[in-house]
Design an enzyme around this catalytic site. Structure first.
Site, PDB file in Angstrom:
ATOM      1  CE  LYS A 161      19.421 -29.449 -21.770  1.00  0.00           C
ATOM      2  NZ  LYS A 161      19.763 -29.313 -23.158  1.00  0.00           N
ATOM      3  CE  LYS A 183      21.137 -24.953 -21.012  1.00  0.00           C
ATOM      4  NZ  LYS A 183      19.901 -24.630 -21.698  1.00  0.00           N
ATOM      5  CB  CYS A 207     -21.431 -42.455 -25.741  1.00  0.00           C
ATOM      6  SG  CYS A 207     -22.643 -43.744 -25.438  1.00  0.00           S
ATOM      7  CB  ALA A 220      -0.915  -0.002   1.214  1.00  0.00           C
ATOM      8  CG  LEU A 244      25.937 -22.990 -22.128  1.00  0.00           C
ATOM      9  CD1 LEU A 244      24.969 -23.088 -20.960  1.00  0.00           C
ATOM     10  CD2 LEU A 244      27.342 -22.715 -21.621  1.00  0.00           C
ATOM     11  CB  CYS A 302     -23.322 -48.904 -25.584  1.00  0.00           C
ATOM     12  SG  CYS A 302     -23.571 -47.175 -26.008  1.00  0.00           S
ATOM     13  CG  ASP A 308       0.174  -0.066  -4.561  1.00  0.00           C
ATOM     14  OD1 ASP A 308       1.168  -0.397  -5.246  1.00  0.00           O
ATOM     15  OD2 ASP A 308      -0.706  -0.865  -4.184  1.00  0.00           O
TER      16      ASP A 308
HETATM   17  S1  IVH Z   1      25.684 -19.200 -20.097  1.00  0.00           S
HETATM   18  C1  IVH Z   1      28.823 -18.674 -23.124  1.00  0.00           C
HETATM   19  N1  IVH Z   1      24.158 -19.662 -18.004  1.00  0.00           N
HETATM   20  O1  IVH Z   1      21.106 -21.836 -22.112  1.00  0.00           O
HETATM   21  C2  IVH Z   1      27.761 -18.919 -22.131  1.00  0.00           C
HETATM   22  N2  IVH Z   1      23.216 -19.940 -20.149  1.00  0.00           N
HETATM   23  O2  IVH Z   1      22.237 -23.731 -24.000  1.00  0.00           O
HETATM   24  C3  IVH Z   1      26.417 -18.893 -22.694  1.00  0.00           C
HETATM   25  N3  IVH Z   1      20.847 -20.571 -20.116  1.00  0.00           N
HETATM   26  O3  IVH Z   1      21.594 -19.511 -24.679  1.00  0.00           O
HETATM   27  C4  IVH Z   1      25.287 -19.018 -21.782  1.00  0.00           C
HETATM   28  N4  IVH Z   1      20.615 -20.603 -17.933  1.00  0.00           N
HETATM   29  O4  IVH Z   1      19.687 -19.108 -23.011  1.00  0.00           O
HETATM   30  C5  IVH Z   1      24.236 -19.635 -19.344  1.00  0.00           C
HETATM   31  N5  IVH Z   1      22.933 -20.000 -16.064  1.00  0.00           N
HETATM   32  C6  IVH Z   1      23.016 -19.975 -17.397  1.00  0.00           C
HETATM   33  C7  IVH Z   1      21.894 -20.279 -18.202  1.00  0.00           C
HETATM   34  C8  IVH Z   1      22.055 -20.256 -19.588  1.00  0.00           C
HETATM   35  C9  IVH Z   1      20.004 -20.769 -19.101  1.00  0.00           C
HETATM   36  C10 IVH Z   1      20.475 -20.724 -21.545  1.00  0.00           C
HETATM   37  C11 IVH Z   1      20.879 -19.542 -22.390  1.00  0.00           C
HETATM   38  C12 IVH Z   1      21.801 -20.102 -23.436  1.00  0.00           C
HETATM   39  C13 IVH Z   1      21.431 -21.547 -23.441  1.00  0.00           C
HETATM   40  C14 IVH Z   1      22.601 -22.390 -23.929  1.00  0.00           C
END
Ligand code: IVH
EC number: 6.5.1.2
Length: 787
Positions: free
Chosen positions: A321, A123, A445, A33, A82, A418, A36
């Site tokens: 990953k 990531k 149905c 609040a 990456l 049926c 705002d």
């Molecule tokens: S570093 C040279 N850090 O993943 C380094 N990328 O697969 C480039 N991403 O294009 C990126 N979290 O969109 C980095 N903690 C993170 C990330 C990250 C997500 C994405 C980003 C990049 C893609 C590469």
């Protein structure tokens, strides 16, 4: 500087400081609040003095003019991608190559070797974005594009709440390009999709698509309305010096007001990295946003430079990953299942494939609209996605792999169980005083309880714990009872004999007697349970409770006209028609009569009509329910005020009506009531409202008498229960559910990952429940189960 200019500058500084504490430090400093109030004061001053508006003012996030197309941006420093690691071995290989690149003693026969420091970050699954700051001011935002050229999305990134328009503190380089991910938190995604579905807009398959769709909008006002966030993970072009390690550099950016991940950690050696990967992996589902892995980067920036790049990926960083949640497989066939309410739904039969560690052979296709949207054909190669415990879904088709003999998917004309006809459902919509009927996405149905599939499901539902709660009647037993024609309706359950039961598979003397006793014990259900048990399409437990609480007797529920039902909380015209036609059906009437007659069921009816129902009718409101073409609620209200009673309106001359309405509407009203059956229908509705004890002339007032009436609740963090469900339950109890915490908040339900709202609740001393406590509160105090 004038006084006004000084005040404007002070307000901006104060708002920026609050934003920084809220979005970057996650430690809100003032109640909403108060924020705002400051914001409105600034807005008002800027409105009076437009010459003092600057682009970095906190008021300038609402989204400017729409563009015809995005401009191009060249990335001075390319935006790279990456390399990926999927297995532990991949990570060890990465670490060895880092060590050898840095000339460190690599792992020898004794397993030794140096320990490299790595920064660890989640990531995030969103879109890479570059933000350019010049002299501390945000001057440009761009997408990654192909890495060397992206699109200029400056107006859009300005609308993202946690992107600073101006840097905090001091010492920032004159040119500072920060890079990071724009993403949509899971909760925001759910809310957005719910909102889109309600307004008939496009819904998104996942938060990543929603983020991409929201960021690449030519109209920044749309972007501004989407719950996007930014998280920084690196830099591009920089005109001066920054700290010498990845972690220290990100901390410095944070001090300048740039949001970074709260999960940023420093690891020493590959074992630490693996521990980080496992820890986040375990917490993945409860994070507030989607991640698809973690990223490890050599912490020392000079070492990074020494290691350098390979084509498009750095030698000094890697994405570890999580196991894939999407896989390709073949669609072998589409079969049709018949549900409890007769809905005939397509199910994909797949060539079995392992998705994130689990074999998947079936996936849902939802309905025929979804089949059309996907453009899927039998024989296609499809992408399957599995998220957590959710039923696997067909996400998309790979068109290049379509075989020549691929076959289209057709809805069967006859029920596969049926043989009755399969019909498309109709949707009744109302807008601007007009009722329109369109085709729904569900096919049904028409066999109702003569269809064995529906009968089985209906009985499984009827006896289930939250309905009639008949213990000892499992699905298999019900199937057997139906297959052997011992029962053809829920009423027949009450006529089962000991001899019939003991003849079933798995029953002996004791269990047969037990089942008979359970059937006997179910004969005094509450009205709400009984209505729910009937399995009326679209009537879940909540709606059943509303019907029971508001109308208080089965007789009233059975007679209620659709228009009258729409007076009840959360019952729309479509559900109202479903309820009405369910009770009009001759077979349903017979079953209900048998249950209440020969079977001896005694409903624990609620007795009195609730205040909630009787307080809501006005003549204007009732006229509005009639859907007179081209006559909206404003006009019906005027009519009501002028004529005072339905009979006076029915007898009114159009010239008389013209006193309050424009000629066209006055004529429309007259014509409508002269039309066949309409005056009669209006009288029937009014009569029923009176019969049901409606306090006729009273104006609509707040729902009193509900247990949580007058309370405001806030849901935050990652909850396993669907937010809409939790919200509905709270609202059903009379509470309001708000998006932010203030002194007026009664209680906050906080899941893992709750941030500023939780902090604010503790600051203000507001009661906080975790999800388990919330569930037991609903269960113990209000007999509500969340799943
Ligand atoms: S570093 C040279 N850090 O993943 C380094 N990328 O697969 C480039 N991403 O294009 C990126 N979290 O969109 C980095 N903690 C993170 C990330 C990250 C997500 C994405 C980003 C990049 C893609 C590469």
């Amino acid at each position: 500087m004038t006084d006004v200019a000084q005040r404007i500058s002070a307000l901006r500084q104060e708002l920026d400081a609050h934003n920084y504490r809220y979005y970057v430090l996650d430690e809100p400093s003032v109640p909403d609040a108060e924020y705002d109030r400051l914001f409105r004061e600034l807005q008002a001053l800027e409105a009076e003095h437009p010459e003092l508006v600057t682009p970095d003012s906190p008021t300038q996030r609402v989204g400017g003019e729409a563009l015809g197309a995005f401009g191009e941006v060249r990335h001075e420093v390319p935006m790279l991608s990456l390399g990926n690691a999927f297995e532990e071995d991949d990570l060890h290989a990465f670490d060895r190559s880092v060590q050898s690149g840095l000339g460190l003693a690599g792992g020898d026969l004794f397993g030794g070797g140096a320990e490299v420091e790595y920064s660890c970050e989640p990531k995030l699954d969103g879109l890479a974005v570059s933000l350019l700051y010049e002299n501390g001011q945000l001057v440009r935002g761009a997408t990654r594009g192909d890495g060397s050229t992206g699109e200029d999305i400056s107006s859009n990134v300005r609308t993202i709440r946690n992107v600073p328009l101006k840097l905090q503190g001091e010492g920032w380089p004159q040119v500072l390009e920060v890079r990071g991910e724009v993403f949509m938190p899971k909760a925001g995604f759910e809310e957005l999709n719910a909102r889109q579905a309600e307004t008939g807009g496009k819904t998104f398959a996942n938060p990543r698509n929603a983020a991409a769709g929201s960021l690449r909008q030519l109209d920044p006002k749309i972007t501004a309305s989407r719950p996007l966030e930014f998280c920084c993970y690196g830099v591009g072009q920089v005109s001066g010096e920054l700290p010498g390690t990845q972690v220290a550099m990100l901390q410095q950016l944070k001090a300048w007001g740039i949001p970074i991940s709260r999960e940023l950690k420093l690891a020493r050696g590959v074992q630490d990295c693996l521990a980080y990967y496992r820890d986040i992996g375990e917490r993945r589902m409860s994070l507030a946003y989607d991640i698809d892995g973690v990223v490890f980067k050599v912490n020392n920036i000079e070492d990074q430079q020494q290691l350098g790049f390979r084509a498009r990926t750095p030698h000094w960083a890697i994405a570890h990953k999580f196991p894939a949640q999407e896989e390709l497989t073949e669609l072998l066939d589409v079969e049709f299942q018949v549900g409890r309410t007769g809905a005939v739904t397509p199910v994909a039969r797949l060539k079995p494939v392992k998705v994130a560690g689990v074999m998947v052979a079936n996936a849902t296709l939802h309905n025929m609209d979804e089949v059309a949207r996907l453009g899927v054909m039998i024989g296609d190669t499809v992408i399957i996605r599995r998220a957590g415990d959710v039923i696997p879904q067909v996400m998309a088709v790979v068109p290049e792999r379509r075989p020549d003999d691929a076959r289209p998917v057709h809805i069967p004309e006859q029920c596969p169980v049926c043989g009755s006809a399969v019909e498309r459902t109709q949707l009744i919509k109302r807008s601007k005083g007009k009722e329109s009927v369109s085709e729904g996405s569900v096919y049904r149905c028409v066999g109702r309880l003569s269809c064995q599939a529906q009968l089985k499901q209906a009985i499984i539902h009827f006896v289930s714990r939250r309905a009639m709660d008949i213990d000892g009647l499992g699905d298999k037993t019900i199937e057997q009872l139906v297959d052997e024609k011992l029962i053809a309706s829920p009423a027949d359950l009450y006529q089962l004999t000991f001899e019939q039961i003991i003849g079933l598979e798995g029953f002996a003397e004791v269990s047969s007697n037990k089942l008979l006793a359970a059937i006997e014990a179910s004969k005094r259900p509450t009205l709400a349970r009984f209505i729910y048990a009937l399995g009326i399409p679209d009537v879940g437990e909540e709606t059943a409770k509303v019907l029971a609480r508001s109308l208080a007797s089965l007789a009233r529920v059975r007679q209620a006209l659709p228009e009258v039902l729409t007076y009840l909380p959360d019952i729309g015209l479509e559900v109202a028609h479903e309820i009405h036609s369910f009770f009009e059906d001759a077979h349903n009437q017979q079953v209900i009569d048998a249950l209440l007659g020969a079977c001896g069921l005694q409903l624990q009816e609620e007795g009195e009509l609730s205040a909630e129902f009787s307080a809501v009718a006005t003549l204007g409101g009732m006229l509005d329910k009639l859907n007179i073409p081209s006559v909206g609620p404003g006009a019906t209200q005027k009519l009501a005020e002028r004529f005072g009673s339905l009979e006076a309106v029915l007898g009114g001359d159009w010239l008389d009506m013209r006193q309050t309405l424009p000629e066209r509407q006055a004529k429309a009203v007259r014509e409508f009531f002269d039309g066949e059956g309409n005056a009669q229908r209006a009288r029937a509705i009014e009569q029923q409202l009176r019969d049901f004890g409606m306090h006729w002339e009273s104006e609509k007032k707040v729902v009193e008498g509900l247990p949580l009436a007058g309370q405001t609740w806030v849901l935050t963090g990652a909850l396993t229960v669907n937010r809409d469900v939790a919200k509905d339950k709270l609202e059903g109890l009379g509470a309001k559910v708000a998006g932010s915490v203030s002194a007026k908040t009664h209680c906050v339900v906080a899941g893992p990952g709750a941030g500023s709202k939780l902090a604010k609740a503790s600051e203000l001393g507001i009661q906080v429940l975790d999800e388990a406590q919330f569930r037991s509160f609903l269960r113990d105090k209000h007999q509500i189960e969340l799943d």
